[in-house]
Design an enzyme around this catalytic site. Structure first.
Site, PDB file in Angstrom:
ATOM      1  N   HIS A 134      44.972  74.773  70.592  1.00  9.03           N
ATOM      2  CA  HIS A 134      46.389  74.780  70.506  1.00  9.03           C
ATOM      3  C   HIS A 134      47.074  74.241  69.434  1.00  9.03           C
ATOM      4  CE1 HIS A 134      47.891  76.126  74.881  1.00  9.03           C
ATOM      5  NE2 HIS A 134      46.677  76.326  74.751  1.00  9.03           N
ATOM      6  N   GLY A 189      48.464  75.197  61.982  1.00  4.75           N
ATOM      7  CA  GLY A 189      47.219  74.974  61.444  1.00  4.75           C
ATOM      8  C   GLY A 189      46.612  73.876  62.070  1.00  4.75           C
ATOM      9  N   PRO A 226      49.045  82.346  72.230  1.00  5.53           N
ATOM     10  CA  PRO A 226      48.928  83.618  73.144  1.00  5.53           C
ATOM     11  C   PRO A 226      49.003  83.455  74.698  1.00  5.53           C
ATOM     12  CG  PRO A 226      46.702  83.048  72.384  1.00  5.53           C
ATOM     13  CD  PRO A 226      47.569  82.290  71.592  1.00  5.53           C
ATOM     14  N   HIS A 278      37.323  80.191  78.343  1.00  4.65           N
ATOM     15  CA  HIS A 278      37.932  80.271  79.665  1.00  4.65           C
ATOM     16  C   HIS A 278      37.084  80.050  80.821  1.00  4.65           C
ATOM     17  CE1 HIS A 278      41.898  82.492  78.517  1.00  4.65           C
ATOM     18  NE2 HIS A 278      41.937  81.330  78.007  1.00  4.65           N
ATOM     19  N   THR A 279      35.916  80.026  80.522  1.00  6.14           N
ATOM     20  CA  THR A 279      34.550  79.854  81.488  1.00  6.14           C
ATOM     21  C   THR A 279      34.723  78.445  82.058  1.00  6.14           C
ATOM     22  OG1 THR A 279      32.302  80.349  82.112  1.00  6.14           O
ATOM     23  CG2 THR A 279      32.805  79.233  79.718  1.00  6.14           C
TER      24      THR A 279
END
Length: 367
Positions: free
Chosen positions: A75, A81, A172, A202-203
């Site tokens: 994030h 950046g 996103p 996301h694991t």
């Protein structure tokens, strides 16, 4: 007259800083090239070890913090950046900061770990190590703790002085389509493969109900009625509805593991779950319906070693997004606030070198 002269000199110094930073921002390739492994070997040899200790201490108390620190780096890099702007609690220009924006608040975590690491580093090497670099080191150490993946982090980032909530549109959302994901990552000079590889993060970690609520509930009816997103396994949808009932709101503090099998282990289970309709977000499911992305999902599902190698490389690549280096930005003294003008105007001081001794404890403003 002396007062006017001082004012003129101050304005000139400020304009010089602005001009220098504008030039750096126009030369992103040059800035990226200035990052290097071992950047603090001379100026602060124990910097990375101190960050590692802070992360390990937090991980021992809460294994879930690792996922938070990995996400914190993502994030940070995707908005303005990799400049530590996501850490700021006050926007010098006024208005809401990135940290307070909906994509980050209340779900983003790990700020206290970064603060602890910064405190340790400042005690050892004052005014030397940037908060942006600490975030990058902490993400790497979190990946090592959860997935036994180790890689070297090129450092030398400077901390930014701007943080705007409105710019979090660069992140996103969980409702992203395959095309919007491709476009958002391309804007950061990351490929489709980089995107699929990084999605594997996301694991680990958890998500609030609001991120997937509309996949299991029809909110156009009152009360909401049950639905099953075509991309979800019916049994998984039923489990999610039980966890997040129809009266769940945007602020309901209920979370679920993004990988129900191994939520605190960085492995390739995420890719194995996608073909079974167990990707938590709509954006996760997009990876299996797009042919190019689906081929990558299949490849990583069958070869964890390959994915981990590519994940480490993609993290390094992501860590180079729009960095500030050299005399751009600053070495923030407190990760939550920009430095007082006395220190920040000394733009000739490069990160990794000794800062002027004129600034005292006032640099450690409360966040």
């Amino acid at each position: 007259m002396a007062k006017e002269s001082k004012l003129t000199a101050g304005v000139a110094a400020a304009l010089t800083v602005v001009a220098a930073c504008a030039l750096c921002l126009l030369l992103p390739a040059t800035a990226r090239a200035q990052l290097r492994v071992g950047f603090y070997d001379t100026s602060c040899p124990n910097a990375e070890a101190l960050v590692r200790q802070a992360v390990a201490a937090a991980f021992a108390k809460d294994a879930g913090i690792a996922a938070g620190l990995i996400r914190l780096h993502f994030h940070d890099c995707f908005v303005r950046g990799c400049d530590g702007s996501v850490l700021l609690t006050v926007n010098p220009g006024g208005g809401q900061t990135e940290r307070d924006a909906l994509p980050n608040n209340p779900s983003l975590r790990g700020f206290d770990v970064i603060d602890a690491a910064k405190t340790a580093v400042e005690q050892s090497c004052p005014r030397t190590v940037s908060c942006a670099d600490i975030v990058a080191f902490a993400a790497r150490d979190s990946i090592s703790l959860t997935g036994s993946v180790s890689y070297q982090v090129p450092a030398g980032r400077r901390d930014g002085r701007v943080s705007n909530a409105t710019e979090t549109v660069d992140l996103p959302p969980p409702t992203s389509t395959a095309q919007s994901l491709t476009d958002l990552f391309k804007a950061k000079e990351l490929s489709v493969e980089d995107m699929v590889v990084l999605s594997g993060a996301h694991t680990v970690g958890r998500s609030f109900c609001a991120s997937f609520f509309k996949r299991v509930w029809n909110t156009s009816t009152n009360p909401a009625t049950a639905i099953v997103d075509a991309g979800l396994s019916p049994s998984y949808a039923q489990l999610l509805r039980a966890l997040c009932p129809s009266n769940t709101t945007q602020t309901t503090p209920i979370t679920t593991a993004m990988d129900p099998g191994t939520p605190n282990v960085l492995d390739n289970n995420y890719y194995k779950l996608l073909p079974r309709g167990m990707g938590l977000f709509f954006s996760d499911n997009q990876l299996r319906v797009n042919p190019q992305m689906a081929a990558l999902v299949s490849s990583f599902a069958s070869n964890e070693t390959l994915w981990k190698e590519k994940f480490a490389a993609a993290m390094v690549k992501m860590g180079r997004i729009q960095v500030q280096t050299g005399t751009c930005g600053e070495v923030r003294l407190n990760c939550g606030v920009v430095n007082p003008s006395l220190y920040s105007s000394s733009s000739a001081v490069e990160l990794g070198s000794s800062a002027p001794a004129a600034v005292g404890e006032e640099g450690y403003a409360a966040s």
